[in-house]
Scaffold this motif. Structure first.
Motif, PDB file in Angstrom:
ATOM      1  N   CYS A 140     -22.602  -9.572  -1.530  1.00  0.00           N
ATOM      2  CA  CYS A 140     -22.873 -10.863  -2.168  1.00  0.00           C
ATOM      3  C   CYS A 140     -23.834 -11.751  -1.392  1.00  0.00           C
ATOM      4  CB  CYS A 140     -21.571 -11.609  -2.414  1.00  0.00           C
ATOM      5  SG  CYS A 140     -20.719 -12.152  -0.904  1.00  0.00           S
ATOM      6  N   GLY A 141     -23.982 -11.544  -0.070  1.00  0.00           N
ATOM      7  CA  GLY A 141     -24.893 -12.381   0.695  1.00  0.00           C
ATOM      8  C   GLY A 141     -24.570 -13.855   0.557  1.00  0.00           C
ATOM      9  N   SER A 142     -25.544 -14.649   0.161  1.00  0.00           N
ATOM     10  CA  SER A 142     -25.368 -16.099   0.041  1.00  0.00           C
ATOM     11  C   SER A 142     -24.519 -16.497  -1.153  1.00  0.00           C
ATOM     12  CB  SER A 142     -26.737 -16.776  -0.060  1.00  0.00           C
ATOM     13  OG  SER A 142     -27.423 -16.318  -1.206  1.00  0.00           O
ATOM     14  N   GLY A 143     -24.161 -15.524  -1.998  1.00  0.00           N
ATOM     15  CA  GLY A 143     -23.292 -15.807  -3.131  1.00  0.00           C
ATOM     16  C   GLY A 143     -24.000 -16.229  -4.395  1.00  0.00           C
ATOM     17  N   VAL A 144     -25.327 -16.079  -4.449  1.00  0.00           N
ATOM     18  CA  VAL A 144     -26.042 -16.571  -5.631  1.00  0.00           C
ATOM     19  C   VAL A 144     -25.591 -15.848  -6.905  1.00  0.00           C
ATOM     20  CG1 VAL A 144     -28.072 -17.431  -4.410  1.00  0.00           C
ATOM     21  CG2 VAL A 144     -28.026 -15.046  -5.135  1.00  0.00           C
ATOM     22  N   ILE A 145     -25.384 -14.532  -6.818  1.00  0.00           N
ATOM     23  CA  ILE A 145     -24.955 -13.794  -8.007  1.00  0.00           C
ATOM     24  C   ILE A 145     -23.575 -14.250  -8.439  1.00  0.00           C
ATOM     25  CG2 ILE A 145     -24.245 -11.510  -8.840  1.00  0.00           C
ATOM     26  CD1 ILE A 145     -26.575 -10.318  -7.257  1.00  0.00           C
ATOM     27  N   ALA A 146     -22.636 -14.295  -7.506  1.00  0.00           N
ATOM     28  CA  ALA A 146     -21.268 -14.688  -7.836  1.00  0.00           C
ATOM     29  C   ALA A 146     -21.220 -16.099  -8.414  1.00  0.00           C
ATOM     30  CB  ALA A 146     -20.394 -14.590  -6.587  1.00  0.00           C
ATOM     31  N   VAL A 147     -21.939 -17.030  -7.798  1.00  0.00           N
ATOM     32  CA  VAL A 147     -21.922 -18.416  -8.262  1.00  0.00           C
ATOM     33  C   VAL A 147     -22.502 -18.530  -9.662  1.00  0.00           C
ATOM     34  CG1 VAL A 147     -22.932 -20.710  -7.880  1.00  0.00           C
ATOM     35  CG2 VAL A 147     -21.897 -19.467  -5.974  1.00  0.00           C
ATOM     36  N   VAL A 148     -23.639 -17.891  -9.909  1.00  0.00           N
ATOM     37  CA  VAL A 148     -24.272 -17.991 -11.227  1.00  0.00           C
ATOM     38  C   VAL A 148     -23.401 -17.334 -12.298  1.00  0.00           C
ATOM     39  CG1 VAL A 148     -26.262 -17.278 -12.603  1.00  0.00           C
ATOM     40  CG2 VAL A 148     -26.604 -18.221 -10.323  1.00  0.00           C
ATOM     41  N   LEU A 149     -22.794 -16.195 -11.996  1.00  0.00           N
ATOM     42  CA  LEU A 149     -21.897 -15.564 -12.975  1.00  0.00           C
ATOM     43  C   LEU A 149     -20.720 -16.477 -13.304  1.00  0.00           C
ATOM     44  CD1 LEU A 149     -21.755 -11.851 -11.723  1.00  0.00           C
ATOM     45  CD2 LEU A 149     -23.002 -12.741 -13.703  1.00  0.00           C
ATOM     46  N   ALA A 150     -20.132 -17.086 -12.284  1.00  0.00           N
ATOM     47  CA  ALA A 150     -19.007 -17.981 -12.520  1.00  0.00           C
ATOM     48  C   ALA A 150     -19.423 -19.197 -13.340  1.00  0.00           C
ATOM     49  CB  ALA A 150     -18.402 -18.421 -11.186  1.00  0.00           C
ATOM     50  N   LEU A 151     -20.606 -19.729 -13.060  1.00  0.00           N
ATOM     51  CA  LEU A 151     -21.095 -20.892 -13.791  1.00  0.00           C
ATOM     52  C   LEU A 151     -21.447 -20.549 -15.233  1.00  0.00           C
ATOM     53  CD1 LEU A 151     -23.461 -22.547 -11.152  1.00  0.00           C
ATOM     54  CD2 LEU A 151     -21.361 -23.551 -12.070  1.00  0.00           C
ATOM     55  N   GLU A 152     -22.171 -19.460 -15.418  1.00  0.00           N
ATOM     56  CA  GLU A 152     -22.716 -19.146 -16.734  1.00  0.00           C
ATOM     57  C   GLU A 152     -21.704 -18.468 -17.653  1.00  0.00           C
ATOM     58  OE1 GLU A 152     -25.575 -20.049 -17.929  1.00  0.00           O
ATOM     59  OE2 GLU A 152     -26.459 -20.862 -16.085  1.00  0.00           O
ATOM     60  N   LEU A 153     -20.824 -17.661 -17.106  1.00  0.00           N
ATOM     61  CA  LEU A 153     -19.880 -16.894 -17.922  1.00  0.00           C
ATOM     62  C   LEU A 153     -18.459 -17.441 -17.853  1.00  0.00           C
ATOM     63  CD1 LEU A 153     -21.123 -13.265 -17.143  1.00  0.00           C
ATOM     64  CD2 LEU A 153     -21.746 -14.735 -19.076  1.00  0.00           C
ATOM     65  N   GLY A 154     -18.208 -18.341 -16.930  1.00  0.00           N
ATOM     66  CA  GLY A 154     -16.878 -18.917 -16.807  1.00  0.00           C
ATOM     67  C   GLY A 154     -15.828 -17.923 -16.371  1.00  0.00           C
ATOM     68  N   CYS A 155     -16.251 -16.840 -15.723  1.00  0.00           N
ATOM     69  CA  CYS A 155     -15.326 -15.771 -15.352  1.00  0.00           C
ATOM     70  C   CYS A 155     -14.904 -15.879 -13.902  1.00  0.00           C
ATOM     71  CB  CYS A 155     -15.979 -14.412 -15.599  1.00  0.00           C
ATOM     72  SG  CYS A 155     -17.489 -14.139 -14.625  1.00  0.00           S
ATOM     73  N   ARG A 156     -13.886 -15.097 -13.548  1.00  0.00           N
ATOM     74  CA  ARG A 156     -13.551 -14.918 -12.142  1.00  0.00           C
ATOM     75  C   ARG A 156     -14.520 -13.909 -11.547  1.00  0.00           C
ATOM     76  NH1 ARG A 156      -8.425 -12.422 -11.269  1.00  0.00           N
ATOM     77  NH2 ARG A 156      -8.555 -11.588 -13.378  1.00  0.00           N
ATOM     78  N   VAL A 157     -14.802 -14.035 -10.265  1.00  0.00           N
ATOM     79  CA  VAL A 157     -15.708 -13.117  -9.585  1.00  0.00           C
ATOM     80  C   VAL A 157     -15.103 -12.739  -8.235  1.00  0.00           C
ATOM     81  CG1 VAL A 157     -18.056 -12.694  -8.751  1.00  0.00           C
ATOM     82  CG2 VAL A 157     -17.680 -14.306 -10.638  1.00  0.00           C
ATOM     83  N   THR A 158     -15.134 -11.446  -7.936  1.00  0.00           N
ATOM     84  CA  THR A 158     -14.823 -10.994  -6.583  1.00  0.00           C
ATOM     85  C   THR A 158     -16.149 -10.697  -5.893  1.00  0.00           C
ATOM     86  OG1 THR A 158     -12.641 -10.103  -7.109  1.00  0.00           O
ATOM     87  CG2 THR A 158     -13.754  -9.182  -5.191  1.00  0.00           C
ATOM     88  N   ALA A 159     -16.381 -11.361  -4.763  1.00  0.00           N
ATOM     89  CA  ALA A 159     -17.637 -11.234  -4.021  1.00  0.00           C
ATOM     90  C   ALA A 159     -17.355 -10.523  -2.704  1.00  0.00           C
ATOM     91  CB  ALA A 159     -18.248 -12.609  -3.774  1.00  0.00           C
ATOM     92  N   VAL A 160     -18.015  -9.381  -2.501  1.00  0.00           N
ATOM     93  CA  VAL A 160     -17.743  -8.528  -1.344  1.00  0.00           C
ATOM     94  C   VAL A 160     -18.958  -8.490  -0.428  1.00  0.00           C
ATOM     95  CG1 VAL A 160     -17.078  -6.212  -0.580  1.00  0.00           C
ATOM     96  CG2 VAL A 160     -16.247  -7.083  -2.782  1.00  0.00           C
ATOM     97  N   ASP A 161     -18.718  -8.615   0.865  1.00  0.00           N
ATOM     98  CA  ASP A 161     -19.780  -8.418   1.847  1.00  0.00           C
ATOM     99  C   ASP A 161     -19.137  -8.002   3.169  1.00  0.00           C
ATOM    100  OD1 ASP A 161     -22.977  -9.565   1.762  1.00  0.00           O
ATOM    101  OD2 ASP A 161     -22.163  -8.970   3.704  1.00  0.00           O
ATOM    102  N   CYS A 162     -19.859  -7.158   3.918  1.00  0.00           N
ATOM    103  CA  CYS A 162     -19.331  -6.713   5.208  1.00  0.00           C
ATOM    104  C   CYS A 162     -19.607  -7.717   6.317  1.00  0.00           C
ATOM    105  CB  CYS A 162     -19.909  -5.347   5.569  1.00  0.00           C
ATOM    106  SG  CYS A 162     -21.696  -5.336   5.756  1.00  0.00           S
ATOM    107  N   SER A 163     -20.367  -8.767   6.027  1.00  0.00           N
ATOM    108  CA  SER A 163     -20.722  -9.781   7.017  1.00  0.00           C
ATOM    109  C   SER A 163     -19.877 -11.038   6.813  1.00  0.00           C
ATOM    110  CB  SER A 163     -22.204 -10.137   6.908  1.00  0.00           C
ATOM    111  OG  SER A 163     -22.494 -11.336   7.581  1.00  0.00           O
TER     112      SER A 163
END
Length: 294
Positions: A131-154
């Motif tokens: 997920c890195g900075s979380g841009v994908i997770a944040v935009v999905l949550a905003l646009e689709l109103g869904c829950r998101v699991t964001a995974v990163d090894c860092s």
């Protein structure tokens, strides 16, 4: 230091940037000075003839030197605009790019199309791998109103993602998980959308990238193995164990990886259909889509 106006400071910095071969030199000079002064573009224009004090001018000069060392502007200012929203970034994360905005445009468009065709169908739980900075997770949550699991090894990346989720009011919808892709996920959970910008650059090609990338951006987020396909292959093999039937997969890929990426999904242990590589706005094949069958 000379008592210079904002207009002159920008002009001088832009000239130095232009000589050094930095693209958009005036824009970069302006954004650096906005960061120092805490102003937006309109505020900077209104203060165009204002003369910042010596401490601010020295701070600006230090930032100009960092940019001349090819440190990316986003790392210097600590921020990058994405999806017309401000996102915090650090050297723990890749700098968000327009290609990833296009990945999201395609994924969200497909989900909304399916929702229209099949009334009541929606995304409940999406997965963002790397997920890195979380841009994908944040935009999905905003646009689709869904829950998101964001995974990163860092853990550093997850800290930035958490900051951005809070900043945009979706922290309650995003679960941050530290670990290596699927190995970090709880067993038994199934997702109905997977969107990822995985590492996809061949290891030997990283040294050929511009200095801003190869010297500053996190190597693990770039390195896709010998052919750039390691992470994409891993997703093609394992994603089916974590997806609901009918779930969509959208991956950002390299422009020379279309055939190989498609083959990984058409020959995967699980069955996918609608496997296509979609072009970006420049016509380059940059987004792989697939629908999980079983």
């Amino acid at each position: 230091m000379a008592d210079l106006s904002i207009a002159v400071l920008i002009k001088k910095a832009a000239a130095v940037f232009s000589k050094a071969g930095i693209e958009s030199p005036e824009l970069e000079a302006r954004l650096l000075l906005q960061s120092v002064l805490g102003l937006d573009h309109a505020g900077l224009i209104l203060a165009w003839q204002h003369r910042p004090d010596s401490a601010m001018q020295e701070h600006f000069a230090a930032l100009v030197r960092r940019r001349l060392d090819r440190e990316p502007l986003a790392y210097i200012t600590g921020e990058r605009e994405f999806w017309s929203l401000p996102f915090a970034v650090s050297r723990d994360v890749l700098i968000p790019r327009p290609e990833t905005e296009w990945l999201l445009e395609l994924a969200i468009s497909r989900v909304r199309q399916v929702r229209q065709e099949v009334q009541g169908t929606g995304i409940r739980h999406a997965l963002d791998l790397g997920c890195g900075s979380g841009v994908i997770a944040v935009v999905l949550a905003l646009e689709l109103g869904c829950r998101v699991t964001a995974v990163d090894c860092s853990s550093g990346a997850l800290q930035q993602a958490a900051v951005n989720a809070g900043r945009h009011g979706v922290a309650d919808r995003i679960t941050m998980v530290c670990g290596d892709f699927f190995a970090a996920l709880p067993t038994g959970v199934r997702y109905d959308l997977l969107v990822s910008n995985p590492p996809y650059i061949a290891a030997a090609e990283i040294e050929e990238l511009e200095p801003e990338v190869r010297h500053y951006e996190p190597y693990p987020a770039l390195d896709g193995g010998s052919d750039g396909l390691d992470a994409i292959a891993s997703i093609s093999r394992q994603a089916g164990d974590f997806l609901l039937p009918g779930s969509w997969v959208f991956l950002e890929i390299g422009a020379n990886q279309a055939k190989a990426a498609q083959h990984l999904f058409t020959s995967a242990p699980h069955q996918y259909d609608e496997v296509q590589v979609l072009p970006d706005l420049a016509g380059r094949p940059r987004v792989l889509q697939a629908r999980f069958v079983a």
